[in-house]
Design a protein around this motif. Structure first.
Motif, PDB file in Angstrom:
ATOM      1  N   THR A 196      -3.043 -12.437  -2.766  1.00  0.00           N
ATOM      2  CA  THR A 196      -2.200 -11.277  -2.459  1.00  0.00           C
ATOM      3  C   THR A 196      -1.489 -11.425  -1.117  1.00  0.00           C
ATOM      4  O   THR A 196      -0.765 -10.517  -0.705  1.00  0.00           O
ATOM      5  N   ILE A 201       1.165 -15.119  -2.902  1.00  0.00           N
ATOM      6  CA  ILE A 201       2.171 -14.587  -3.825  1.00  0.00           C
ATOM      7  C   ILE A 201       3.169 -15.682  -4.211  1.00  0.00           C
ATOM      8  O   ILE A 201       3.661 -15.722  -5.349  1.00  0.00           O
ATOM      9  N   LEU A 224      -3.813  -4.261  -4.226  1.00  0.00           N
ATOM     10  CA  LEU A 224      -2.843  -5.352  -4.234  1.00  0.00           C
ATOM     11  C   LEU A 224      -3.066  -6.288  -5.423  1.00  0.00           C
ATOM     12  O   LEU A 224      -2.108  -6.794  -6.016  1.00  0.00           O
ATOM     13  N   LEU A 225      -4.325  -6.503  -5.786  1.00  0.00           N
ATOM     14  CA  LEU A 225      -4.608  -7.332  -6.960  1.00  0.00           C
ATOM     15  C   LEU A 225      -3.995  -6.740  -8.223  1.00  0.00           C
ATOM     16  O   LEU A 225      -3.439  -7.466  -9.056  1.00  0.00           O
ATOM     17  N   ILE A 228      -0.377  -7.526  -8.291  1.00  0.00           N
ATOM     18  CA  ILE A 228      -0.158  -8.918  -8.692  1.00  0.00           C
ATOM     19  C   ILE A 228      -0.264  -9.057 -10.209  1.00  0.00           C
ATOM     20  O   ILE A 228       0.579  -9.698 -10.855  1.00  0.00           O
TER      21      ILE A 228
END
Length: 371
Positions: A196, A201, A224-225, A228
């Motif tokens: 992340t 990224i 954040l995962l 993604i």
């Protein structure tokens, strides 16, 4: 384009001190150089440490002599070309690869410039005492209105890539170069630790572009995962390292075989266990690449690596050719960089931008200085 006699730049006079906005003489390109009008220069979370702590932490890896104009990842427009430069012209939109080498040693002659003993990042740091000659040849980094760079360091960028996105190419390219080293492609399952962050990224979006079948992404931040995973829900699996061991999770995702490759994007402050778990997650013949630079000695079972015919690489930065490949992928619509949230600052606000970068949206944030 009319070129003035002076330019504005941000220059640091003391280690860890604030940069001062100053007028400097306009640099003059050599015969094989170009003069670039900088439109954006990327800054990353590690920049404050580079400026304040690098000479203490890594005295064998020198920085440009002070006072110095720093700035690693510049993008802009060509404002002038040397008389022996024929493939580039004034007005071209470009990214400047900051990697500098001597150009004539045996490594450079065989196309392995990153292995040159003179290798250095213009406007950042070098990898040995031999970098001081490189800094003398190219003393101005990207936190300036203009800079000079070799024509061989120039990546031409397409119209569908803005300057802020282009100023991310160095860190995106670090991940892309690692993916190329493991021959990432269709059918592969690849583990990315620290997926992340700024480097991670890049591994995700270019892994997808290279048609990797499955990307297994680990990090700490669950929010954040999830962001993604939303990039490609059918090809991305996510795991928070707060929920258990990475190796057990990877084996469950790969029917017990393990991943074809493992990219570690965790930085110097990360613990070693997640890295070791990544090594344990590889199949026979798997390849591990470190691009995050976790610090200190890491205990590794070398006998296991040998028995399983595995490899462990360190990969620093990218080549200009790899940068051009990435730009061409954006031009063709294979890669979309619009996921990045660019936040721009004028050169006058450079000190505030560097100190405030910690308030970011993980690797989705893209901080740039626009001279």
């Amino acid at each position: 384009m009319t070129i003035a006699q002076t330019m504005t730049a941000a220059r640091m006079h003391t280690i860890g001190g604030e940069m001062k906005i100053e007028k400097l003489p306009m640099p003059t390109p050599g015969d094989m150089d170009v003069l670039v009008r900088v439109k954006a220069c990327g800054i990353v979370p590690n920049l404050h440490n580079i400026l304040a702590n690098w000479p203490t932490w890594f005295p064998h890896m020198p920085q440009p002599p002070l006072p110095a104009v720093f700035g690693l990842d510049p993008a802009g427009e060509i404002a002038g070309v040397g008389k022996q430069v024929h493939g580039l012209k004034v007005g071209d939109r470009v990214y400047v690869n900051p990697g500098r080498s001597c150009g004539s040693c045996r490594h450079c002659r065989r196309g392995d410039s990153i292995s040159c003993k003179h290798y250095a990042f213009q406007g950042y740091f070098g990898f040995s005492e031999h970098a001081m000659q490189t800094f003398a040849d190219y003393p101005i980094g990207g936190l300036s209105e203009f800079m000079v760079a070799p024509a061989s360091a120039i990546v031409k960028i397409p119209n569908n890539m803005d300057y802020g996105q282009a100023a991310r190419l160095g860190y995106l390219g670090t991940a892309y170069s690692a993916l190329k080293k493991v021959n990432a492609g269709p059918g592969d399952a690849i583990l990315v630790n620290g997926g992340t962050g700024t480097l991670g990224i890049g591994a995700v979006i270019f892994g997808l572009a290279l048609n990797v079948k499955k990307l297994l992404i680990t990090a700490r931040n669950k929010t954040l995962l999830e962001e993604i995973k939303s990039l490609a829900p059918n090809r991305i699996e996510i795991f928070s390292i707060e929920d258990g061991g990475v190796a057990d999770w990877v084996m469950a995702q790969t029917d017990g075989e393990g991943v074809d490759a493992f990219l570690d994007c965790n930085g110097p402050g990360a613990g070693h266990d997640t890295f070791r778990q990544g090594l344990l997650s590889m199949r026979r013949g798997g390849i591990a690449v470190d691009i995050g630079a976790i610090a200190g000695p890491v205990e590794i079972d070398v006998h296991r690596l040998m028995d399983r015919n595995q490899r462990l690489y360190g990969s620093a930065w990218l080549t200009t050719a790899e940068g051009q490949e990435m730009a061409d992928m954006v031009a063709a619509g294979i890669v979309d960089l619009s996921i990045f949230e660019t936040k721009s600052f004028p050169l006058a606000d450079v000190n505030g931008a560097i100190s405030g970068i910690e308030q970011r949206h993980g690797g989705f944030s893209n901080y740039v200085i626009c001279p």
